[in-house]
Each structure stands twice: as C-alpha cells, then as structure tokens.
Design a protein around this motif. Sequence first.
Motif, short mmCIF file in Angstrom:
data_model
loop_
_atom_site.label_atom_id
_atom_site.label_comp_id
_atom_site.label_asym_id
_atom_site.label_seq_id
_atom_site.Cartn_x
_atom_site.Cartn_y
_atom_site.Cartn_z
N UNK A 1 52.21 2.73 14.41
CA UNK A 1 51.50 3.29 13.26
C UNK A 1 50.73 4.52 13.73
N UNK A 2 50.47 5.45 12.82
CA UNK A 2 49.99 6.78 13.19
C UNK A 2 48.82 7.23 12.32
N UNK A 3 47.96 8.03 12.94
CA UNK A 3 46.86 8.68 12.23
C UNK A 3 46.82 10.15 12.65
N UNK A 4 46.73 11.05 11.67
CA UNK A 4 46.64 12.48 12.00
C UNK A 4 45.28 12.79 12.60
N UNK A 5 45.28 13.61 13.65
CA UNK A 5 44.04 14.13 14.24
C UNK A 5 43.79 15.50 13.63
N UNK A 6 43.13 15.50 12.49
CA UNK A 6 43.02 16.70 11.66
C UNK A 6 42.30 17.86 12.34
N UNK A 7 41.35 17.56 13.19
CA UNK A 7 40.56 18.63 13.79
C UNK A 7 41.21 19.30 14.99
N UNK B 1 57.60 38.58 15.14
CA UNK B 1 58.86 37.86 15.35
C UNK B 1 59.31 37.08 14.11
N UNK B 2 58.58 37.25 13.01
CA UNK B 2 58.94 36.62 11.72
C UNK B 2 58.84 35.09 11.79
N UNK B 3 57.86 34.61 12.56
CA UNK B 3 57.64 33.17 12.69
C UNK B 3 56.27 32.74 12.19
N UNK B 4 55.34 33.67 12.03
CA UNK B 4 53.99 33.32 11.61
C UNK B 4 54.00 32.71 10.20
N UNK B 5 53.24 31.64 10.04
CA UNK B 5 53.20 30.96 8.76
C UNK B 5 54.37 30.01 8.55
N UNK B 6 55.31 29.99 9.50
CA UNK B 6 56.44 29.06 9.44
C UNK B 6 56.47 28.15 10.66
N UNK B 7 55.52 28.34 11.55
CA UNK B 7 55.41 27.56 12.78
C UNK B 7 54.09 26.80 12.74
N UNK B 8 54.13 25.50 13.02
CA UNK B 8 52.92 24.69 12.96
C UNK B 8 52.98 23.55 13.97
N UNK B 9 51.81 23.25 14.54
CA UNK B 9 51.64 22.07 15.40
C UNK B 9 50.67 21.11 14.72
N UNK B 10 50.99 19.84 14.75
CA UNK B 10 50.10 18.79 14.26
C UNK B 10 50.12 17.63 15.25
N UNK B 11 48.96 17.05 15.49
CA UNK B 11 48.87 15.92 16.43
C UNK B 11 48.48 14.65 15.70
N UNK C 1 48.31 8.37 24.15
CA UNK C 1 48.87 7.85 22.90
C UNK C 1 48.70 8.87 21.76
N UNK C 2 49.16 10.07 22.09
CA UNK C 2 49.21 11.16 21.13
C UNK C 2 50.64 11.62 20.96
N UNK C 3 51.01 12.05 19.76
CA UNK C 3 52.30 12.67 19.53
C UNK C 3 52.06 13.96 18.74
N UNK C 4 52.66 15.04 19.22
CA UNK C 4 52.51 16.34 18.59
C UNK C 4 53.83 16.74 17.95
N UNK C 5 53.77 17.15 16.70
CA UNK C 5 54.95 17.68 16.01
C UNK C 5 54.89 19.20 16.05
#
Length: 262
Positions: A9-15, A33-43, A247-251
């Motif tokens: 089970x997972x919880x987003x680390x919003x900060x 490089x035409x990637x800004x606003x289309x690239x994101x990291x979330x943990x 015990x972190x996962x980054x997308x």
Amino acid sequence: MEGKGAKFTFQELRGKKFLSVEDKDNKELLTKWSMQGRLKCQMYSFDQSFQAYQKDDFVADFMKDPNVVSTLQTVSESCSWSPVGVSATSVTAEVVPCTVLSMTLFDRLTDNDIVRENGAIRKCFDEFYQDFTISDELRKLLLIDDSDNYCIYSDGEREEFLFCLFTHFCLGGKICQYEDNIDPYLEVTKQVYKELISVQKNSETKDLSIISSVFKVTASNDGHMYYPADKPHNQTFSYLIVDPFKRHVTALYHKFGSSMYD
C-alpha cells in the motif's frame, strides 16, 4: 491479483522536491528540449518489505492503489496535468538494469569522435527517423541500429537506466531544440540519475553499490493501455525507482509532445 488483498500500500509524499528537474537552469534546458511541463517526479512511501522478485505484485498494487490512482499525475489530451484516475486491470513491469556508478560510460563518445574534445557534437547530413530529425552523429548512434558507431555500446549498456536517461534527454520532445555541445545532456543526466537512485557503501571494502530497483511500467484497463499514455512512443515513459531500505518509490514520467509550463 484478483480475489486477494494487496501486498503493498502507498502514500504520496506531497512535499518531496526534485531539484534536478525543478532547478531554474535545468527547467530552461527542459523547455528548450520540449520536455518542460511534460516531465514529472513523484515519490510515494510503502510500509511493507520489498524484494526485487516481487516486482509484478508491487507494480500491480501500485497501479491499483486508491492513493496512487487519485494522485499519480499524467498529461491529458488537453495538455494539462491530471490524476491517472483509473485502476489497472493489467500491468507490465520491465526490469531496467541499474548498475553504473560513473559517467565514464560516455567517454567513448569522445574516443570515437562522435563528440570532439571541446564537447562539440559532430554534425552529419540530415536523416529522418520516426518523429526525429537526425542531424548529428550522437542522435544517429542513439537511433539508427545499422549506423557506423552503433556498436560502440552493447545492448546491455543501452538498457542501463543511466543510458536510458541520457537517451531521453538527448532526443527530447516534439519541437526539441538540440544542443551543439554534449555538456548540458551529460550534466542533466548526471543530476537526475544521482537524485533518483540510492547507493550504499560496503563497510569492509568501502565500495559503493546501487540498491535501487528500476522498472519501466505500462498499465492497461480492460485491454486498453492508458499509462503512461494510450499510444506508445519511445519518448513517452514511466519508470518506478524503488528504494527498499527507505521504502520509497519514485515515479519518473514523461509524455512526448510540445513543451508546457506548469
């Protein structure tokens, strides 16, 4: 997975901030490089013990978890960020090797005159491959498997997470303004890689080793792929980088297209 409870089970680390993609200078490069606003990291955090052999259960649970479904961001058809909003009925989790601890992997670009000593990327006659215009020897090496220099990297080296990141930044988005010098590609690749992976030091040998597991992920609902997008593209991707100790996962997500501002 049907008929039994989730193992993870997972919880987003919003900060959580990712300086490598949010730094002002790097944002300017990603825009170019035409990637800004289309690239994101979330943990996200998880409470259960993880072993690499559990990857299929782990990724399936991740893409079905209500906390992920309601927070994991994707670029919509209207070119805005929105939660994925759909629970997966099937997933694929492709293991991405992640063993490289040094940027010396890219020294052979200079050794083979793809990049000159001053960092300049050697030009070539224009060729066209899928959505890409190839006007230098670097892009030719990355894209054309029968090019003269393709063989300087083995298939195994090209599959490494570090090489994948480098390739993604070099190829960019739909209206990419390519660099004439290799240094910005190398620097952004190094910063992102260093921030995403976790290492540990052997107490006896003092050698460093990578403890992260990396998976390239796709998800479908009732036979229709929706994540990272409904249409596959080499530059549309989602990687899950798992730190089993913290015990972190980054997308790490990107959808091919034109630059957008957050």
